[in-house]
Design an enzyme around this catalytic site. Structure first.
Site, PDB file in Angstrom:
ATOM      1  N   ASP A 435     -68.778  52.057 -30.669  1.00  0.00           N
ATOM      2  CA  ASP A 435     -68.962  50.627 -30.466  1.00  0.00           C
ATOM      3  C   ASP A 435     -69.721  50.055 -31.654  1.00  0.00           C
ATOM      4  OD1 ASP A 435     -67.778  50.631 -27.982  1.00  0.00           O
ATOM      5  OD2 ASP A 435     -69.646  51.030 -26.931  1.00  0.00           O
ATOM      6  N   ASP A 733     -70.766  51.827 -23.268  1.00  0.00           N
ATOM      7  CA  ASP A 733     -71.932  51.397 -22.483  1.00  0.00           C
ATOM      8  C   ASP A 733     -71.577  50.677 -21.192  1.00  0.00           C
ATOM      9  OD1 ASP A 733     -70.984  49.065 -23.560  1.00  0.00           O
ATOM     10  OD2 ASP A 733     -72.701  48.683 -24.860  1.00  0.00           O
ATOM     11  N   ASP A 737     -65.841  51.149 -19.708  1.00  0.00           N
ATOM     12  CA  ASP A 737     -65.637  52.220 -20.692  1.00  0.00           C
ATOM     13  C   ASP A 737     -65.475  53.582 -20.027  1.00  0.00           C
ATOM     14  OD1 ASP A 737     -65.800  50.601 -22.957  1.00  0.00           O
ATOM     15  OD2 ASP A 737     -67.989  50.661 -22.957  1.00  0.00           O
TER      16      ASP A 737
END
Length: 988
Positions: A435, A733, A737
């Site tokens: 990310d 997070d 996901d």
């Protein structure tokens, strides 16, 4: 009646509860005072009444809470989801009043009050099944078949020896083996016991999650174990619910109750039909405030978890491969042992074996049965000991040690391992999908630019038209999951929420001088659409209390919100239409902000006509303004990215930001180079999604940045990379996901911003959300594999040498030069001490210069075969020379010759341990001073070897050696260093 009707029903019920409490409280005081007076005999029993003067003293902080609520009733109401009983109790708000919980300010953080609640309702903990005791590990060690056989032989040898030579001299042979076996078992049990406790500790730390609660009027994070009954818990998407409770307030709240009920459908939680939330379930949508009614063992989750013992004996893929290797080596050892046994028995019974005096040990018809049995038992012991040495029990121990050691060190380096297999798998990673926000960047958002229409604002609220200021105030105040708490007018505001929410709230309060409580006096919230990763926006529907006028407010990714707008406000408050030219200009403003790494957020609003049904309108909106949030890159992230690229690991950035922001951050972090062609390297999620499966597979290796991606795009990328043969690590997070984290070979969740759903789906939790820590995990993963390879090389050298020496000696001379006790001592050195010394090496920078090990790379590489064969051949050659020519060369007797063989063999292993530290490097002493454990183990081994030879002669069946003989043994063994150095010139 008219006065009573003006008082709300909740207040009337509250007064009634207080009256009941006062009556009960007074009655209790009355009874206790009556008993005291009677006991002191201060009044006559014949009196028909007692006058008691009751003083209502307000002791404020000293007064304990009354909490006149039955825990059993509360537990049953929530567990059975009984609306009727809940209604009879006065509803959720009446229960909150009974628990002395303020709906806005929560409970007090006063320690006495919290302790009182724990005393009355219990703590939020559940008893765990007892851990395995030390003796269970001892018992497991004794269950080894070869150890059992060896003990049986030792006991028989002890019995025959005592019978033959008396207790004073007859116990040595059998007793020595028994002591040696117990020593091996004890060391193994202690080591396994310590590692088990280490895993248990890490397991406990992983279950200590943080929960957001309201205490003393503001939000704060506390440990899940500190949650008490009466607590107000703040829930958002991805949270695991810490206790049973009732919904006080919330919007669009849905939970996954599959962990409790087995049903996969998400359950809607609302105040009217289903306000019940269960501990252990997970929030899948919306947000809410929950009143805790039961904790710990009073919840169904607590009862269930108390009966479950987390399995800490997880077998990792590497351990499974090592077990196969151990089994194969064991079979070879067994075959050698059977051959040695057959040869020795044949030689004995054919009269070819002689004792120390040169006489035949066995003469048919003359040798006593006791002597025969004793000799046979000794032969069996020697054969079984060969099996013990041949089976590398140290391999599983080495894996356990290196995993435990690396887990402990990784914890110090901000990474908590949830699944053991991830430690070793990370060493094979070829691609890391990361990310952007919070991982590559600091996740410390701040509004640095704001626009009204096409004009850049300078942050002074006085120049904004009142209508725009009011609408922006509504947009910020209602469309947020954050809060602003002002202890008093003089203090700075305490702002809580996600980094994005905190940045916007801070901008509104500090720069625009907004009071976010003002709009809530005039408007009420009707409906909320929570932010999600697909739409990348959130919306609210609000209604004015005075005339029921309804408005919708949207907030989200700037280009997506702009696409919903047909007009915009300028600074003066004038509404202007957005034509094609205006849309291009506004789009250019967004692009320019994104190009300097700003995250662009837009606010839009619309009035809903009175006749229309109040819905969250998504077209024809009016743009209120744009803000640009700066999130700087983390220090050191560029170096970490370069380290990964040098190590042959690809870095792919997957972000929800727009393509311009993504490019800017990727260049800043070193994932992209400013001068390279970005056409194939940068892609948007929708474009990747619309490729055919063949196109995705063909282009996947070239893609390095994916912008405007959804969780589905991340999952798709992981699947494609795995199909292409990559070992994939993924960071995540959000609860969305979870599929990608599960699909990846290694799932890395974020410890600060990560939801509990994401953490549960991951293998490793990055505690500081920092990409540098991801690289640290990569280093440790490679270190685990490397340490295991070092130990395999060391142990197989010992195995081969011991087997060959004993086998050749047994066939040629009918004797084994290394006795059972000596071989057990060698086994202890190589299994336990060797594992401790080599499995606890720290990662070096050299590990990050090598390409990643493949998914199916063999455990024993060509380099290892080269090293171990050379050392094993040298040891076999030297020791066989000593076996057959030792007496002549040194002019010594049989006992001294065998001691020389034993001593040289042990010192060969000591020196070879240094060689095993570096598989390829010629400098085997590099970094040696940093590994004190290695040096300590070498020192202990040498000291114990001296004791074995010089002081435990009867126990170890050795003879004392003179200084020259000691020097010879050490000199022969030390030659393994130059040999190892020369061998590394041979290409593998």
């Amino acid at each position: 009646m008219s006065d009573a009707e003006d008082i709300p029903m909740a207040k009337l019920q509250q007064r009634r509860w207080r009256s009941v409490f006062a009556t009960i409280y007074s009655a209790r005081i009355f009874v206790s005072l009556y008993k005291k007076v009677i006991n002191k005999k201060q009044i006559l029993r014949s009196l028909s009444y007692i006058a008691v003067d009751v003083h209502d003293s307000d002791s404020s902080g000293d007064r304990l809470l009354s909490l006149c609520v039955d825990q059993k009733t509360l537990t049953e109401v929530v567990r059975e989801k009984n609306l009727e009983t809940l209604s009879n109790l006065g509803g959720v708000r009446q229960i909150a009043a009974s628990l002395e919980t303020d709906e806005k300010d929560g409970i007090s953080s006063n320690k006495a009050d919290l302790a009182h609640r724990i005393d009355l309702f219990g703590a939020n903990r559940y008893p765990k099944p007892p851990n395995k005791s030390f003796f269970s590990f001892v018992f497991e060690a004794f269950k080894d078949t070869t150890i059992i056989i060896l003990l049986v032989c030792a006991v028989l040898s002890l019995g025959f020896g005592i019978k033959q030579h008396g207790i004073a001299d007859g116990w040595y042979d059998g007793g020595s083996i028994i002591i040696a076996v117990f020593l091996v078992v004890a060391v193994s049990a202690v080591s396994n016991f310590k590692q088990n406790r280490q895993f248990e500790k890490l397991s406990n730390e992983s279950s200590d999650i943080k929960v957001e609660v309201v205490r003393d009027g503001h939000r704060q994070f506390i440990s899940v174990f500190e949650v008490v009954v009466g607590e107000i818990v703040c829930l958002k998407i991805g949270d695991q619910i810490p206790a049973d409770g009732l919904l006080l307030d919330g919007h669009s709240l849905k939970v996954d109750e599959s962990s409790m009920t087995g049903e996969s459908d998400h359950v809607e939680i609302n105040g009217s039909n289903n306000p019940f939330v269960l501990s252990g379930t997970k929030v899948t949508n919306g947000f809410g405030l929950v009143l805790v009614t039961s904790v710990g063992m009073n919840t169904a989750w607590g009862e269930m978890m108390s009966s479950i013992n987390r399995e800490l004996d997880e077998e990792t893929p590497l351990q499974a491969r090592l077990n196969k290797l151990t089994s194969a080596i064991g079979k070879i050892g067994l075959a050698v042992a059977v051959l040695v046994l057959a040869v020795l028995l044949i030689r004995y019974f054919t009269g070819n074996t002689k004792d120390d005096k040169g006489d035949k040990e066995y003469i048919r018809g003359k040798t006593k049965l006791d002597s025969v049995m004793n000799s046979v038992v000794e032969i069996f012991s020697a054969a079984i000991t060969i099996v013990v040495v041949a089976i590398p029990e140290g391999l599983p121990l080495a894996v356990t040690l290196t995993l435990a050691y690396s887990m402990k060190q990784m914890m110090a380096d901000h990474a908590m391992v949830r699944k053991l297999s991830a430690c070793e798998t990370m060493g094979s990673a070829t691609t890391i999908c990361t990310d952007k926000t919070g991982t590559l960047t600091l996740n410390e958002m701040k509004v640095t630019e704001s626009w009204l229409g096409k004009e850049l604002m300078d942050g002074v609220s006085s120049v904004i038209a009142p209508i725009v200021h009011e609408l922006l105030q509504q947009a910020v105040a209602f469309n947020t999951t954050g809060t602003v708490y002002m202890p008093n007018s003089q203090s700075l505001p305490e702002i809580s929420g996600s980094p994005t929410e905190k940045a916007i709230l801070s901008w509104a309060v500090s720069d625009l001088r907004m009071n976010l409580d003002d709009p809530k006096q005039d408007y009420e919230l009707i409906r909320v659409e929570a932010f999600n990763s697909d739409k990348k926006r959130s919306g609210v529907l609000i209604r004015r209390k005075s005339d029921s006028a309804t408005q919708v407010h949207w907030k989200g990714a700037a280009e997506m919100v702009l696409a919903m707008c047909s007009q915009y406000y300028d600074r003066s408050g004038t509404v202007k239409a957005i034509n094609d030219e205006e849309r291009i200009e506004l789009g250019k403003i967004i692009e320019n902000m994104a190009a300097i790494s700003l995250r662009c957020i837009a606010f839009a609003h619309a009035n809903i006509p009175e006749d229309d049904e109040p819905v969250l309108e998504e077209t024809g909106l009016t743009l209120l303004g744009l803000v640009g949030l700066k999130d700087p890159c983390r220090p050191g992230v560029k170096i970490a990215v370069e380290a990964c690229i040098n190590a042959g690991v690809n870095i792919k950035m997957i972000t929800g930001d727009n393509i311009f922001t993504a490019k800017a951050i990727a260049v800043e972090c070193g994932i992209l180079q400013p001068d390279e062609d970005l056409n194939e390297a940068v892609i948007e999620g929708v474009q990747f999604r619309n490729y055919s499966p063949e196109e995705r597979i063909a282009r996947i290796d070239k893609i390095r940045v994916m912008a405007r991606s959804s969780p589905f795009d991340k999952l798709l990328m992981v699947q494609c990379l795995k199909q292409n043969g990559h070992v994939v690590a993924v960071t995540g997070d959000g609860s969305n996901d979870a599929p990608a984290l599960k699909e990846a070979d290694i799932g890395l969740s974020m410890g600060i911003q990560g939801t509990e759903v994401a953490k549960e789906s991951s293998d490793i939790v990055i505690l500081d959300d920092n990409f540098t820590s991801v690289v640290t995990v990569l280093r440790w993963g490679r270190c685990v594999f490397n340490n295991i390879q070092k130990f395999i090389q060391f142990q197989l050298t010992v195995n081969i040498a011991a087997l060959v020496i004993n086998f050749i000696a047994a066939i040629s001379s009918g004797e084994v030069p290394l006795t059972a006790v000596q071989l057990l001592w060698v086994n202890l050195i190589m299994d336990t001490f060797g594992a401790l010394a080599l499995a606890t090496e720290r990662p070096t920078n050299d590990l990050m210069t090598m390409p990643p090990v493949g998914r199916l790379k063999p455990l024993i590489s060509n380099i290892m075969w080269r090293n171990l064969i050379a050392q094993a051949l040298y040891q076999v050659a030297v020791l066989l020379t000593l076996q057959f020519r030792g007496k002549a060369i040194f002019g010594v007797d049989e006992k001294v010759k065998n001691t020389l063989i034993f001593n040289t063999f042990v010192f060969c292993q000591v020196f070879n341990e240094f060689n095993a530290r570096k598989l390829e490097k010629r400098n085997i002493f590099q970094g040696l001073h940093k590994n004190r454990l290695f040096l300590g183990i070498i020192a202990i081994t040498i000291i114990l070897q001296v004791v074995m030879v010089e002081f435990l002669k009867r126990f170890a069946d050795t003879q004392r050696l003179n200084w020259g003989q000691w020097g010879t043994c050490i000199g022969i063994a030390a030659l393994s260093w130059p040999l190892g150095w020369l061998v590394k010139f041979i290409p593998a």
